[in-house]
Motif scaffolding. Structure first.
Motif, mmCIF file in Angstrom:
data_model
loop_
_atom_site.group_PDB
_atom_site.id
_atom_site.type_symbol
_atom_site.label_atom_id
_atom_site.label_comp_id
_atom_site.label_asym_id
_atom_site.label_seq_id
_atom_site.Cartn_x
_atom_site.Cartn_y
_atom_site.Cartn_z
ATOM 1 N N GLY A 183 0.708 -1.176 0.105
ATOM 2 C CA GLY A 183 -0.115 -0.035 0.091
ATOM 3 C C GLY A 183 0.776 1.341 -0.049
ATOM 4 N N MET A 184 2.162 1.188 -0.141
ATOM 5 C CA MET A 184 3.176 2.154 -0.114
ATOM 6 C C MET A 184 3.479 2.827 -1.411
ATOM 7 N N ASN A 185 2.680 2.072 -2.616
ATOM 8 C CA ASN A 185 3.154 2.540 -3.948
ATOM 9 C C ASN A 185 4.273 2.218 -4.463
ATOM 10 N N LEU A 186 4.881 0.924 -3.807
ATOM 11 C CA LEU A 186 6.213 0.811 -4.352
ATOM 12 C C LEU A 186 6.077 -0.366 -5.290
ATOM 13 N N ASN A 187 7.150 -0.193 -6.222
ATOM 14 C CA ASN A 187 7.253 -1.268 -7.405
ATOM 15 C C ASN A 187 8.845 -1.919 -7.587
ATOM 16 N N PRO A 188 8.848 -2.952 -6.811
ATOM 17 C CA PRO A 188 10.303 -3.374 -6.606
ATOM 18 C C PRO A 188 10.633 -4.181 -7.696
ATOM 19 N N GLU A 189 12.110 -4.394 -7.911
ATOM 20 C CA GLU A 189 12.555 -4.951 -8.879
ATOM 21 C C GLU A 189 13.676 -6.037 -8.417
ATOM 22 N N VAL A 190 13.853 -6.940 -9.095
ATOM 23 C CA VAL A 190 14.694 -8.156 -8.605
ATOM 24 C C VAL A 190 15.857 -8.529 -9.420
ATOM 25 N N GLU A 191 16.952 -8.539 -8.731
ATOM 26 C CA GLU A 191 18.321 -9.267 -9.417
ATOM 27 C C GLU A 191 18.805 -10.223 -8.477
ATOM 28 N N GLY A 192 18.505 -11.415 -8.778
ATOM 29 C CA GLY A 192 19.049 -12.435 -8.162
ATOM 30 C C GLY A 192 18.151 -12.649 -6.630
ATOM 31 N N THR A 193 18.908 -12.218 -5.750
ATOM 32 C CA THR A 193 18.535 -12.196 -4.294
ATOM 33 C C THR A 193 18.176 -10.880 -3.875
ATOM 34 N N LEU A 194 18.900 -9.827 -4.691
ATOM 35 C CA LEU A 194 18.618 -8.394 -4.174
ATOM 36 C C LEU A 194 17.450 -7.744 -4.945
ATOM 37 N N ILE A 195 16.843 -7.146 -4.133
ATOM 38 C CA ILE A 195 15.415 -6.644 -4.507
ATOM 39 C C ILE A 195 15.927 -5.131 -4.339
ATOM 40 N N ARG A 196 15.512 -4.367 -5.584
ATOM 41 C CA ARG A 196 15.755 -2.999 -5.677
ATOM 42 C C ARG A 196 14.298 -2.284 -5.423
ATOM 43 N N VAL A 197 14.523 -1.263 -4.560
ATOM 44 C CA VAL A 197 12.996 -0.813 -4.360
ATOM 45 C C VAL A 197 13.159 0.868 -4.550
ATOM 46 N N PRO A 198 12.751 1.519 -5.858
ATOM 47 C CA PRO A 198 12.769 2.764 -6.170
ATOM 48 C C PRO A 198 11.733 3.485 -5.329
ATOM 49 N N ILE A 199 12.251 4.621 -4.838
ATOM 50 C CA ILE A 199 11.217 5.568 -3.987
ATOM 51 C C ILE A 199 10.611 6.393 -5.076
ATOM 52 N N GLU A 205 -1.428 12.073 -6.092
ATOM 53 C CA GLU A 205 -2.011 11.026 -6.185
ATOM 54 C C GLU A 205 -1.361 10.021 -5.210
ATOM 55 N N HIS A 206 -0.067 10.222 -4.890
ATOM 56 C CA HIS A 206 0.539 9.541 -4.052
ATOM 57 C C HIS A 206 0.072 9.824 -2.481
ATOM 58 N N ARG A 207 0.068 11.359 -2.322
ATOM 59 C CA ARG A 207 -0.393 11.996 -1.166
ATOM 60 C C ARG A 207 -1.786 11.173 -0.610
ATOM 61 N N GLU A 208 -2.483 11.328 -1.750
ATOM 62 C CA GLU A 208 -4.091 10.746 -1.345
ATOM 63 C C GLU A 208 -4.033 9.292 -0.888
ATOM 64 N N MET A 209 -3.101 8.371 -1.551
ATOM 65 C CA MET A 209 -2.904 7.123 -1.326
ATOM 66 C C MET A 209 -2.548 6.564 0.118
ATOM 67 N N LEU A 210 -1.421 7.657 0.497
ATOM 68 C CA LEU A 210 -0.977 7.547 1.871
ATOM 69 C C LEU A 210 -2.108 7.853 2.775
ATOM 70 N N VAL A 211 -3.155 8.948 2.688
ATOM 71 C CA VAL A 211 -3.986 9.576 3.293
ATOM 72 C C VAL A 211 -5.054 8.042 3.580
ATOM 73 N N LYS A 212 -5.319 7.343 2.619
ATOM 74 C CA LYS A 212 -6.106 6.343 2.573
ATOM 75 C C LYS A 212 -5.558 5.318 3.169
ATOM 76 N N LEU A 213 -4.194 4.962 3.230
ATOM 77 C CA LEU A 213 -3.743 3.812 3.984
ATOM 78 C C LEU A 213 -3.631 4.416 5.268
#
Length: 279
Positions: A183-199, A205-213
């Motif tokens: 629910g934090m609007n995160l789209n992780p990417e994987v490289e083997g056993t390493l997960i990259r999480v762009p902020i 829209e992101h602010r309103e999503m956080l309010v809903k959360l």
């Protein structure tokens, strides 16, 4: 009839018969007014007033009888009464400790507030930090575990978080799924056993999503609070052999008041967080 006007013609030509009739009517009239007053309580009475004047060169006397009036509450009065605080309970916890420990109940309720505040700081923030991912729940073969229990989370740059799954590589797919559904609007990417999480960028829209959360988390906190209240009241009801019914009712009222105060505090924290998120 709201008012009765008695006209008495004060002239020398009045006969004694008419004067007697007028006196009789004045004797009966108060009883008539009293009967109306009994039907329309509460009332306020207008004192009898006599006005003297002249009309067509004749003396004229007018007597206004006391009229019963019912006072109905206006919308303003109702609204004013609605805002007034109710009588608050303040039981001595020492006197009822053999029935229930109200201090423990109070601590449980306060813990709900602290848990929500901690949740807001970690998961409902405009600026995502490594701590935001700590308590994301990952469903594994061994049950539900916090992400920070099966990985190493670090901040590579202000725009990127790394989640190292080397210790539990078999949980990588489950961790990615948990992060994506957090629910934090995160789209992780994987490289083997390493997960990259762009902020994500901070958008409206992101602010309103956080309010809903934030609202969802507050509702969950209220659910936890209701369970604490229900358990406490059920415990009190089982102690009817130790106290009178009046005492039991007072304790239940005290517990409900504590729960209401906690709900108000939860709503206050939600309002502050909403204002912070929406700017």
């Amino acid at each position: 009839m709201n008012s009765i006007v008695i006209y008495s013609e004060c002239s020398q030509g009045l006969s004694s018969v008419m004067a007697s009739g007028l006196r009789c009517f004045r004797l009966v009239h108060p009883a008539f007014c009293n009967s109306l007053a009994a039907l329309t309580r509460p009332v306020s009475e207008v004192t009898l007033q006599t006005v003297r004047g002249r009309q067509n060169d004749r003396g004229q006397c007018m007597a206004y009888a006391a009229v019963p009036v019912r006072h109905f509450a206006t919308k303003k009065a109702k609204a004013k009464g609605k805002g007034q605080s109710q009588t608050r309970m303040n039981l001595n916890t020492a006197l009822v400790e053999d029935i229930i420990n109200l201090e423990e109940v109070d601590e449980e309720m306060k813990s709900v507030i602290e848990a929500l505040k901690d949740n807001f700081n970690k998961t409902v923030s405009i600026r995502t930090s490594p701590g935001s991912l700590d308590n994301i729940t990952v469903v594994t073969a061994d049950g539900k575990l916090a992400l920070n229990q099966i990985s190493q989370i670090s901040m590579k740059s202000p725009q990127l978080i790394l989640v190292n799954m080397a210790s539990f590589p078999e949980c990588t797919a489950a961790a990615i799924k948990a992060i994506r559904e957090s629910g934090m609007n995160l789209n992780p990417e994987v490289e083997g056993t390493l997960i990259r999480v762009p902020i994500p960028k901070v958008t409206r829209e992101h602010r309103e999503m956080l309010v809903k959360l934030a609202k969802q988390n507050t509702n969950k906190a209220k659910d936890s609070l209701r369970k604490i209240r229900t358990n406490a009241i059920n415990k009190v009801k089982k102690s009817k052999d130790k106290a009178s019914e009046d005492t039991i009712r007072l304790i239940e009222k005290q517990i409900s008041q504590m729960a209401d105060d906690t709900v108000a505090e939860l709503d206050r924290h939600l309002a502050v967080k909403t204002k912070e998120l929406l700017g």
